[in-house]
Design a protein around this motif. Structure first.
Motif, PDB file in Angstrom:
ATOM      1  N   THR A   2       0.910  -1.258   0.058  1.00  0.00           N
ATOM      2  CA  THR A   2       0.058   0.036  -0.015  1.00  0.00           C
ATOM      3  C   THR A   2       0.574   1.307   0.040  1.00  0.00           C
ATOM      4  OG1 THR A   2      -1.829  -1.145   1.187  1.00  0.00           O
ATOM      5  CG2 THR A   2      -1.887   1.031   1.243  1.00  0.00           C
ATOM      6  N   ALA A   3       0.640   2.130  -0.800  1.00  0.00           N
ATOM      7  CA  ALA A   3       1.357   3.223  -1.143  1.00  0.00           C
ATOM      8  C   ALA A   3       1.299   4.398   0.418  1.00  0.00           C
ATOM      9  CB  ALA A   3       1.060   4.204  -2.069  1.00  0.00           C
ATOM     10  N   GLN A 139       9.337  -0.166   6.005  1.00  0.00           N
ATOM     11  CA  GLN A 139       9.659   1.544   5.480  1.00  0.00           C
ATOM     12  C   GLN A 139      11.281   1.529   6.334  1.00  0.00           C
ATOM     13  OE1 GLN A 139       7.913   4.856   6.685  1.00  0.00           O
ATOM     14  NE2 GLN A 139       8.477   5.917   4.854  1.00  0.00           N
ATOM     15  N   SER A 164      10.389  -2.538  -5.564  1.00  0.00           N
ATOM     16  CA  SER A 164       9.427  -1.422  -4.750  1.00  0.00           C
ATOM     17  C   SER A 164       9.895  -1.437  -3.440  1.00  0.00           C
ATOM     18  CB  SER A 164       8.029  -1.965  -5.082  1.00  0.00           C
ATOM     19  OG  SER A 164       7.636  -1.927  -6.417  1.00  0.00           O
ATOM     20  N   GLN A 166       9.720   1.345   0.161  1.00  0.00           N
ATOM     21  CA  GLN A 166       9.426   2.436   1.064  1.00  0.00           C
ATOM     22  C   GLN A 166      10.638   2.825   1.911  1.00  0.00           C
ATOM     23  OE1 GLN A 166       5.828   1.904   3.098  1.00  0.00           O
ATOM     24  NE2 GLN A 166       4.565   1.690   1.276  1.00  0.00           N
ATOM     25  N   ASP A 200      11.639   1.284  -7.840  1.00  0.00           N
ATOM     26  CA  ASP A 200      10.716   2.334  -7.558  1.00  0.00           C
ATOM     27  C   ASP A 200      10.579   2.628  -5.893  1.00  0.00           C
ATOM     28  OD1 ASP A 200       8.459   3.753  -7.845  1.00  0.00           O
ATOM     29  OD2 ASP A 200       7.335   2.162  -6.912  1.00  0.00           O
ATOM     30  N   ASP A 202       9.141   4.787  -3.021  1.00  0.00           N
ATOM     31  CA  ASP A 202       8.058   5.544  -2.295  1.00  0.00           C
ATOM     32  C   ASP A 202       8.855   6.118  -1.106  1.00  0.00           C
ATOM     33  OD1 ASP A 202       5.701   6.611  -1.465  1.00  0.00           O
ATOM     34  OD2 ASP A 202       4.669   4.679  -0.906  1.00  0.00           O
ATOM     35  N   LYS A 225       6.737  12.230   0.165  1.00  0.00           N
ATOM     36  CA  LYS A 225       5.671  12.268   1.419  1.00  0.00           C
ATOM     37  C   LYS A 225       6.202  12.940   2.503  1.00  0.00           C
ATOM     38  CE  LYS A 225       3.560   9.403  -1.770  1.00  0.00           C
ATOM     39  NZ  LYS A 225       3.162   7.954  -1.509  1.00  0.00           N
TER      40      LYS A 225
END
Length: 263
Positions: A2-3, A139, A164, A166, A200, A202, A225
């Motif tokens: 989940t982003a 993360q 991907s 975080q 990628d 985030d 973010k």
């Protein structure tokens, strides 16, 4: 995976208490009420810590289970992330045990805590792969460029699987020995950008002191973010002490929208 939300509130942290600010939430009920106010103010999720009965930092499994269940019950669809922070009280083995036992949807783990040296790399690799296979999103926290370089190395050599990731960047320090400055963000993210289309990221950033707001606005401009709240800063942009966590979220949301940024 989940982003991350555009704005994540970190209302408590591992160190500060009521003596620092009376509105800092310590109990589960206080955290719930704080999250309710912050959700109204525009936060898309919470980075949650728990405390022991004496107010000290804790990684107690049952307390975490209770808090996560209460958050998911009260805020369906909200992003709920827990911390595995050692904070000088726990070690990497304790962190791994918590993550495997709690099996959270989202958790933070600092590179320098979870992988303090080369000897810790095999256990860390096993955890990172277990998390991928069990839909637990870690993360990765980087406090400086050295941490970032280690993170990139772990991704390249397969210690951290997938493409991907975080990332949580920490700009500055609690004691002010490292000042949070917007101009330091671009050099911090350059190693991630250098990987181009092969990975990628985030990424999210937190900062300290009255500089927090400008650092987070710059982060949003750069496509990152923002993590905001009393874990990192008690101050508004003008240097005044914020009323509560919700006021910090309100200020950031207002300024971001005034600058044409989507939050």
């Amino acid at each position: 995976m989940t982003a991350l939300p555009k704005i994540l509130v970190a209302p408590t942290g591992a160190r500060r208490g009521k003596s620092t600010h009376p509105a800092l939430p310590v109990t589960i009920e206080e955290i719930i009420e704080t999250c309710r106010a912050c959700a109204t103010a525009g936060a898309g999720g919470v980075h949650a810590h728990i405390r022991a009965d004496d107010g000290s930092h804790s990684l107690d499994l049952e307390r975490y289970r209770t808090l996560v269940a209460r958050l998911e019950e009260n805020f369906p669809g909200w992003f709920v992330q827990v911390t595995s922070e050692a904070a000088g009280r726990y070690d990497a083995a304790d962190q791994r045990t918590l993550i495997r036992s709690l099996k959270p949807k989202a958790v933070t783990a600092a590179i320098r805590e979870l992988v303090p040296d080369a000897a810790a790399e095999p256990d860390a690799k096993a955890l990172y792969h277990w998390a991928r296979d069990n839909d637990v999103t870690i993360q990765h926290i980087c406090f400086d460029l050295k941490d970032m370089e280690r993170l990139i190395g772990f991704i390249k050599d397969g210690t951290i699987p997938g493409r991907s990731h975080q990332v949580q960047l920490v700009l500055g320090s609690y004691d002010g020995s490292k000042v949070s400055r917007p101009e330091d963000i671009e050099p911090f993210i350059e190693p991630m950008l250098a990987l181009g289309q092969t990975q990628d990221f985030d990424w999210m950033l937190c900062a300290f002191g009255k500089e927090e707001t400008d650092c987070l606005l710059r982060t949003l401009e750069l496509g990152g973010k923002a993590r905001i709240g009393f874990e990192n800063s008690l101050w508004n942009r003008d240097g005044s002490v914020a009323r509560d966590n919700a006021e910090r979220v309100e200020e950031l949301v207002s300024l971001a929208r005034a600058s044409g940024l989507k939050v």
